[in-house]
Design a protein around this motif. Structure first.
Motif, mmCIF file in Angstrom:
data_model
loop_
_atom_site.group_PDB
_atom_site.id
_atom_site.type_symbol
_atom_site.label_atom_id
_atom_site.label_comp_id
_atom_site.label_asym_id
_atom_site.label_seq_id
_atom_site.Cartn_x
_atom_site.Cartn_y
_atom_site.Cartn_z
ATOM 1 N N LEU A 173 0.786 -1.166 0.070
ATOM 2 C CA LEU A 173 -0.094 0.040 0.133
ATOM 3 C C LEU A 173 1.011 1.313 0.097
ATOM 4 C CD1 LEU A 173 -2.853 -1.168 2.556
ATOM 5 C CD2 LEU A 173 -3.031 -1.048 0.071
ATOM 6 N N ALA A 174 1.942 1.098 -0.019
ATOM 7 C CA ALA A 174 3.108 2.161 0.126
ATOM 8 C C ALA A 174 2.924 3.140 -1.038
ATOM 9 C CB ALA A 174 4.565 2.007 0.317
ATOM 10 N N GLU A 175 3.026 2.823 -2.258
ATOM 11 C CA GLU A 175 2.917 3.644 -3.504
ATOM 12 C C GLU A 175 1.629 4.317 -3.378
ATOM 13 O OE1 GLU A 175 4.521 2.588 -7.011
ATOM 14 O OE2 GLU A 175 5.169 0.401 -6.214
ATOM 15 N N ALA A 176 0.468 4.009 -3.022
ATOM 16 C CA ALA A 176 -0.826 4.488 -2.895
ATOM 17 C C ALA A 176 -0.557 5.558 -1.799
ATOM 18 C CB ALA A 176 -1.966 3.592 -2.313
ATOM 19 N N ARG A 177 0.149 5.394 -0.637
ATOM 20 C CA ARG A 177 0.108 6.321 0.240
ATOM 21 C C ARG A 177 0.953 7.629 -0.296
ATOM 22 N NH1 ARG A 177 -0.162 6.490 6.081
ATOM 23 N NH2 ARG A 177 -1.623 4.668 5.816
ATOM 24 N N VAL A 178 2.097 7.158 -1.051
ATOM 25 C CA VAL A 178 2.827 8.474 -1.572
ATOM 26 C C VAL A 178 2.012 9.273 -2.539
ATOM 27 C CG1 VAL A 178 4.918 8.740 -3.184
ATOM 28 C CG2 VAL A 178 5.030 6.899 -0.995
ATOM 29 N N ALA A 179 1.314 8.487 -3.443
ATOM 30 C CA ALA A 179 0.567 9.059 -4.289
ATOM 31 C C ALA A 179 -0.558 9.973 -3.635
ATOM 32 C CB ALA A 179 -0.212 8.260 -5.279
ATOM 33 N N ALA A 180 -1.380 9.712 -2.471
ATOM 34 C CA ALA A 180 -2.248 10.555 -2.053
ATOM 35 C C ALA A 180 -1.300 11.687 -1.396
ATOM 36 C CB ALA A 180 -2.779 9.538 -0.814
ATOM 37 N N ALA A 181 -0.123 11.533 -1.015
ATOM 38 C CA ALA A 181 0.410 12.743 -0.276
ATOM 39 C C ALA A 181 0.911 13.728 -1.247
ATOM 40 C CB ALA A 181 1.835 12.152 0.529
ATOM 41 N N LEU A 182 1.082 13.249 -2.444
ATOM 42 C CA LEU A 182 1.644 13.974 -3.573
ATOM 43 C C LEU A 182 0.366 14.964 -4.266
ATOM 44 C CD1 LEU A 182 4.032 11.912 -5.532
ATOM 45 C CD2 LEU A 182 4.445 13.838 -4.113
ATOM 46 N N GLU A 183 -0.575 14.102 -4.157
ATOM 47 C CA GLU A 183 -2.098 14.945 -4.431
ATOM 48 C C GLU A 183 -2.356 15.727 -3.253
ATOM 49 O OE1 GLU A 183 -6.479 13.403 -5.847
ATOM 50 O OE2 GLU A 183 -5.053 11.878 -5.640
ATOM 51 N N ALA A 184 -2.010 15.460 -2.523
ATOM 52 C CA ALA A 184 -2.383 16.457 -1.229
ATOM 53 C C ALA A 184 -1.609 17.899 -1.270
ATOM 54 C CB ALA A 184 -2.339 15.792 0.177
ATOM 55 N N GLY A 185 -0.618 17.667 -2.019
ATOM 56 C CA GLY A 185 0.175 19.046 -2.205
ATOM 57 C C GLY A 185 1.657 18.820 -1.849
ATOM 58 N N GLY A 186 1.923 17.573 -1.561
ATOM 59 C CA GLY A 186 3.549 17.304 -1.584
ATOM 60 C C GLY A 186 4.407 17.242 -2.658
ATOM 61 N N ARG A 187 5.673 17.267 -2.362
ATOM 62 C CA ARG A 187 6.509 17.028 -3.667
ATOM 63 C C ARG A 187 7.309 15.864 -3.049
ATOM 64 N NH1 ARG A 187 10.267 20.533 -4.071
ATOM 65 N NH2 ARG A 187 9.900 21.730 -2.248
ATOM 66 N N LEU A 188 7.828 15.153 -4.154
ATOM 67 C CA LEU A 188 8.837 14.177 -3.824
ATOM 68 C C LEU A 188 10.405 14.731 -4.045
ATOM 69 C CD1 LEU A 188 9.132 10.938 -3.969
ATOM 70 C CD2 LEU A 188 9.652 11.162 -6.406
ATOM 71 N N LEU A 189 10.791 14.549 -2.746
ATOM 72 C CA LEU A 189 12.220 14.934 -2.372
ATOM 73 C C LEU A 189 13.170 13.848 -2.781
ATOM 74 C CD1 LEU A 189 13.801 17.038 -0.836
ATOM 75 C CD2 LEU A 189 13.585 15.651 1.070
ATOM 76 N N GLY A 190 12.699 12.716 -2.841
ATOM 77 C CA GLY A 190 13.616 11.468 -3.341
ATOM 78 C C GLY A 190 13.102 10.161 -3.395
ATOM 79 N N ASP A 191 13.338 9.482 -4.322
ATOM 80 C CA ASP A 191 13.084 7.917 -4.094
ATOM 81 C C ASP A 191 14.165 7.142 -4.468
ATOM 82 O OD1 ASP A 191 13.269 8.374 -6.876
ATOM 83 O OD2 ASP A 191 11.369 7.801 -7.561
ATOM 84 N N THR A 192 15.429 7.496 -4.392
ATOM 85 C CA THR A 192 16.767 6.829 -4.379
ATOM 86 C C THR A 192 16.610 5.302 -3.917
ATOM 87 O OG1 THR A 192 17.753 8.547 -4.724
ATOM 88 C CG2 THR A 192 19.070 6.377 -4.355
ATOM 89 N N TYR A 193 15.671 5.301 -2.522
ATOM 90 C CA TYR A 193 16.015 4.113 -1.682
ATOM 91 C C TYR A 193 14.575 3.361 -1.692
ATOM 92 C CZ TYR A 193 20.060 6.440 0.070
ATOM 93 O OH TYR A 193 21.351 6.779 0.204
ATOM 94 N N ALA A 194 13.665 4.001 -2.585
ATOM 95 C CA ALA A 194 12.388 2.961 -2.897
ATOM 96 C C ALA A 194 12.765 1.835 -3.305
ATOM 97 C CB ALA A 194 11.432 3.954 -3.542
ATOM 98 N N PRO A 195 12.163 0.491 -2.674
ATOM 99 C CA PRO A 195 10.655 0.809 -2.080
ATOM 100 C C PRO A 195 11.056 0.842 -0.396
ATOM 101 C CG PRO A 195 11.156 -1.749 -2.501
ATOM 102 C CD PRO A 195 12.113 -0.735 -3.404
ATOM 103 N N ALA A 196 12.395 0.914 0.113
ATOM 104 C CA ALA A 196 12.412 0.782 1.493
ATOM 105 C C ALA A 196 11.808 2.238 2.008
ATOM 106 C CB ALA A 196 14.000 0.894 1.769
#
Length: 218
Positions: A172-195
């Motif tokens: 469910l992590a990617e859905a949570r990330v997408a929700a945070a981005l849709e709510a006005g957030g920005r992606l600072l980095g995903d180098t270590y994803a999916p950790a």
């Protein structure tokens, strides 16, 4: 039965579909129709735990029961956690309770510090917490968020020294990330994803959405 296992080994086991590994153990959340139904389920969980001599943390609310196979004694998941999860899931099925994996998560406050030994006693005293691992404090009642001190060599000007880690189910992590981005957030980095994915709000505050995956020893 008490040999350590990895998160992947836990999820590969049969009969634990309702459960998700997050930081601190494996959890399941079941919806109940009433507080009384939740009490009855909690009593059944207690009976199973006593029989196995392996006791989880149980959080009883008016419309839900949350179970966490606590690692406060074993320091890691074990085969006993699998056995306990299987028995509890089977009992929930018999009661026709529905699991809600989207409600599973743990919160950790991460503090960057050049001198951990200088600041950790302050936070330990202020929060009334106890030590769990090196540079990590836990609420002795296991209700509040974990606090972790990240030792760094120097501070970066303009960068926050405190952020929040939210450990969520791996599926469910990617859905949570997408929700945070849709709510006005920005992606600072995903180098270590999916950790973990690092996100930033409109004023520069950081949150990491984390899972057990991608950490070498899964």
């Amino acid at each position: 039965m008490r040999d350590p296992i990895t998160a992947k080994q836990f999820h590969d086991a049969d009969g634990i579909d309702d459960w998700r590994v997050v930081s601190g153990g494996a959890s399941a959340v079941y919806r109940v129709s009433s507080f009384s139904e939740g009490v009855g389920f909690a009593v059944l969980i207690a009976s199973i735990a006593d029989e196995l001599d392996h006791h989880p943390d149980v959080d009883l609310r008016a419309r839900s029961v949350t179970i966490r196979t606590s690692t406060h004694s074993a320091k890691s998941l074990t085969e006993m956690d699998v056995a306990l999860a299987q028995r509890i899931q089977l009992a929930a099925r018999d009661l026709e309770l529905v699991a809600d994996p989207s409600a599973v998560q743990t919160i950790m406050i991460a503090i960057d510090t050049v001198t951990p030994d200088a600041v950790m006693p302050f936070w330990k005293a202020a929060l009334g917490y106890t030590s769990r691992r090196v540079n990590e404090f836990v609420d002795p009642k296991r209700r509040g968020p974990l606090v972790w001190f990240n030792g760094i060599e120097s501070f970066t000007p303009g960068r926050n020294r405190l952020h929040v880690d939210v450990s969520v189910p791996h599926d469910l992590a990617e859905a949570r990330v997408a929700a945070a981005l849709e709510a006005g957030g920005r992606l600072l980095g995903d180098t270590y994803a999916p950790a973990w994915w690092s996100l930033i709000d409109a004023e520069g505050n950081v949150v990491d959405i984390a899972t057990w995956r991608g950490r070498g020893d899964d």
